[in-house]
Each structure stands twice: as C-alpha cells, then as structure tokens.
Write an enzyme that holds these catalytic residues in place. Sequence first.
Site, mmCIF file in Angstrom:
data_model
loop_
_atom_site.group_PDB
_atom_site.id
_atom_site.type_symbol
_atom_site.label_atom_id
_atom_site.label_comp_id
_atom_site.label_asym_id
_atom_site.label_seq_id
_atom_site.Cartn_x
_atom_site.Cartn_y
_atom_site.Cartn_z
ATOM 1 C CD GLU A 184 41.287 15.292 43.123
ATOM 2 O OE1 GLU A 184 42.489 14.990 42.949
ATOM 3 O OE2 GLU A 184 40.887 16.468 43.085
ATOM 4 C CG HIS A 213 37.238 22.909 35.946
ATOM 5 N ND1 HIS A 213 38.315 22.827 35.116
ATOM 6 C CD2 HIS A 213 37.730 22.915 37.206
ATOM 7 C CE1 HIS A 213 39.427 22.802 35.844
ATOM 8 N NE2 HIS A 213 39.102 22.846 37.114
#
Lengths: 325, 334
Positions: A60, A129
């Site tokens: 990321e 999540h």
Amino acid sequence: MAQLTFREAIARGIAQEMRRDPTVVMLGEDVAAAGGVFKGTVGLLDEFGPRRVRDTPISEQAILGAAMGAAMTGLRPIAEIMFSDFFAVCWDIVVNEIAKSRYMTDGQVSFPLVIRSGNGGGLRFGAQHSQSVENWAMMIPGLKVVVPASARDVIGLMAAAVRDPDPVVFLEAKALYPTKMDVPDGEIVDALGVARVLRNGDDATVLALGSMVPRTLAAAERLAGEGISVTVIDVRSLIPLDTATILREVARTGRLFTVEENPRVLGWGAEIAAVVSEEIFYDLDGPIVRITTPHIPLPAADALEDLAIPSVERIATTIAKALSD
Amino acid sequence: MTSTQTAGSTDLARQVAMYRTQVALRAFETRAYDLFLENLVKGTSHLSLGQEAIAAGVAAAMAPDDWTFATYRGHAHTLARGVPMTPVLAELLGRRNGLMRGKGGSMHLTSVTHGVMGSYAVIGSHLPIACGAAWSAQYRGTDQVAVCFFGDGTTNIGAFHEALNFAAIWHLPVVFVCENNLWMEYTRTSEVTAVAHPAADRASAYGLEPILVDGNDADAVYEVARTALARARAGQGPSLIEAETYRHGGHSRADPGTYRPDDEVEAWLARDPLPMYRARLAASGVGEDELAALEAQVADEVEEATREARAGEQPGEDLLFADVWADGGSAWRN
C-alpha cells in the site's frame, strides 16, 4: 438511460475520464486482470491496456507513493486501496506526504490524484475490513473527501475528483456496490463541495452520507407516514463542505440530525454540529442529534453488525422521538 | 591524441567542479551550524558534514531534468543541484526569502525548477514517491531518472522494501543511493541490522546487483552513479547503491555525537573527503592558485548568503493560509 449498479458505475466513471485524458492512469491490487475484488474496474484493462491499468503487489505504501510521485510529475493517477481499513498501513503517505507537501513547498508541487477505497460495513467482514473511515480522511488538512451514494454520483464525482488539481479520497460504500439505478447516458461531471437536497420537508433537516443516504430516505418515507416531514441532504463531499446548503436548510427547518456510519467520536457530523451551533444557534428549535455507529470496532456477525450500523428503524425512531420531546 | 586530451581536460574540469561543490557544501553546513549556535536557525537541522562527496558525485552524473528526492539531511543534495545558497539558508532561518518562504524548513527543502522534488522527513516514505516519478518518466517516454537518497537506517523500514520490489518489477528508472554513515541516529547500524551492508546485502532480494562504493571519494561515487543512471535511461531498471561514509557531527542539531568511539571518529576524520580530493586535484596538475581562488569564492558566497538570509523579512499571515490547495487558498467549506 441505462440501469447501472454502483460497482458498474465505477468502471464507467473511470473509463469516461481515461478516454478524455491520456495522463489518467490506474493502479492497485487486483484492479487490472481481476477487475477489482469488488468488480469495480471490470473492462478497464481490456479497453486501456496494461500501460494504463496496472496491477501492483500488496504494497500500500508503494501504491500511494507511486501515485504521489506520478501526480507531481505530470500524471493523474487513480490508486485503489482495497479496503479503507488498510489506510492504516499507508497513512503516512496520505497524511504526511500527499496532504502536506503542497503547503510545505510553498505551492511548488501539485497532487492531482484520486485514492479510491471500499469503505464501511454491510458485508459481515469483521472489524478489520468494515470500518467507515470518512472521519479519518476529513480531519486531515490538504485532503479532499468525497463519498458518493448513488451510481450516478459515482460517475459525476469521479469525474470531478479526477479533474481536480488536489488529492481526493474517494470512498465507495461497500454496502452500495450491488444497488442499481437508472443513470443518464453520456458524460456526467459534477463539482466537488456541492451537497444535494434529496427530499424537502419542514420539521427537520437530516444529513446523510454514503450508505446512510438510502436508509435515511427510507426512514424519511416512514416518518412521512407518521405525519413528520423532513428534509434529507446527501452531503456527498466532506471536504470541501457545502455548509451554505446545510446552514440554509437547518435554519429553515430548525432541527438538525446527522446519520453517520463512522464510529461516533469525532465523526463528520460532530464538525457540522459545531458549525451549526456557532453560526445559527438561535435558528435551532431543539438539540442537534447525531445518529451514528457506536464508538466500537465493528463486529462480524450479521445480527451484531446490523445492531451497530444505523438502520432505517433506528433512524426513524430516533428522529420521531427527538421531535416529539 | 587530441581527443584523449580533450576528454582528460573535460574530466578535470568536472572534477574541479565537483571539488567546488564539496567545498560549498562544507562551507554552507559549517555556517548553518554556526547560525544554530547564534540561535538563528530554529527547530532542528541535520548536516551533511563529512558526507559531501556523495551529493557532489551523484549530482555531477545527473542530467539537468533528472529528479532528486532527498531526506531531512538534504541541504547538500539541494545545493548540489544548483540551488543558490541564499534561499536555502533563509529557509533555515525561517525567512520570507527562504526557498519555501519559511513554510518547509530545513527538513523539506524543495526546488522543482532545479529538479529537487522534495526532502522528506519520515524515514523511507520518499522511496515509493521516487518510484512514482520514475513511473511517470517511463509512461511519458522521457529519459528522466529519479535519484533517491536515504540513510542506512532506512533499510530497516517497510517502505524501503516495498519500493525496491516495486521499482524492480516495473523496471523503473530510479537510482536508490544509501548513504551509510554507520550510525542510525544514536545507535550503531550494525547492532540493529541483520546484514553487514544494510543496502548492498539486500540488493539480491530484489534481483539487483550489490553496489558498494567509497562514499568519501567523489570520483568513485560519480562513476557508479553514471553507470546506474545510464542503466536507468536505457530501460534496464533500478539500481541500489550503498555509499559508505561518516558524518563528522551528531545526528541532528541536538546531538553532539559523543556515543561514537574517539578512534572511530579520528579514523574517519583522517579520511575527510575534502583534503583527499584537493590533494588528488593538485597531483593532477590543478594549481594551488586555482584551488585557493575557488575556495575564496565559496567563502564569499557563504558570507553573501548569510547577509541576505539574515536580512530576510519574517513571513506573515498572508503565507499562513496560502497553498493548502492548488487554487492557492485553504478553504475547506463555502
């Protein structure tokens, strides 16, 4: 006019901009060959090829660092962070690098980039999540933050975000991906910083964002059956924030409710409540009420997740009760 | 053998220029330190005293439109790309005539017109950013190369590894230069690193050649940088260079560096890049007059920069709210 799902609108919105501007490129994990884990980027690799639509490793910091470096040297990248919870592993690039560098360099560099991310609950994925992180992004000077609530707005706000000269965090409510609506054909381009009044009423103004917009509209419909008429505003853009529309409607109706998926403490409604209190306090006829996910990590079980995130039922009963007090 | 002579004199001219750069960096950093002591430089600052040969050698190998990505220890890399001393010094002093008019400070020196794309003060973060610039060059078909400097301590942070892998798989035109000064802030790097050469020993993990160079020898640095830049320009992807060097002072303004053994400091001071390089030039036939004149010129430049920086106005409220956004302002609501 075409029937489009929210997820299909993402690919259409990106394609609209990539056709127009060859400097628009896209990168992220599984965004190319797989068409995105949420199938939001299906077809883009086929149309634009592997030079412009690029799969990345699970890195990321590299994804957003690369987007930043490309943006400051002539490209307009659209980067994907698969789940917005994962901003936590690359937050330095977002907050310390992308958001601050224009200011620190006295305006020498610009970052025309978009960071897309699947945001919030509804899929029973558990706490890592599912968090709704719009308040994380909103509190950072130097970031613009938009949250579309419909397929049409996905396209219009994506166009606005891509064309904007500043970095835009574009949060896609995961719960909305399968929702469907009629979307006009042809180019759709919106402006950032414009809220939309979706329903007019006189008893209260209710602000909602992202996945909370359809629920709030459903709650407003139910309230209408009980003789309560509310204005519903889709905030759409947290930064820049359309306080003019919000203040106008709150002053007219005398009451303000916010419906927020983010955890309560310092959620986006808190800042709006402060603005309203400071600027139009004497136009209020009663307390400002925030309807939010509690200040807890999101649980996985569907029964528990449904209890945590504001439901149509909770929205409607909270508003009705507050207005009757 | 006219061509050889021409090449030789061109090389010598470049070497004299590299010496001048090193002298300028030394003089600038020394002056910056003196101005701390006068409390004119606020905040913190990280000097490159002792590490000048790396900045000078790499910059000499770069093309004018190549990009530099530097760290909080970035005065040297900024100046080596041709940024004048006055705005850099004025930035350290927080003045309106500073390079970023006082909004960045010592750790964020940036001069886009000189290819200095920023100095980044969170360890490792600029390696992925340099990858992005390199990707842009690759995509747009320019032959620009991004050069990214960082310290030995950076090799233990995640962004280093993400960036190296990313650059390798996308064959990006980026040159990573690790300035290994043996100390990660106050800790000996070897005590906290799994391998002896923090960058070079990691290169193979990303399919790259290990490149170790004497960072106190500007000629050696120039040669490896030239090769790496040529590789990048030829589409052969990234390089990772480890240049061994030593900082003469502490990590930052607040640090006298007393944790380092005296004999180690003495050994490295004996390998000070400046006198070594000066002697080499003298042995190559550069006259004492020329070297002395160059040194005097630099000394004058530092004096002038100091005068101009000290005379700079304090920045005002007009700058406080400027340039958060590309429209020049900071409005977050209507």
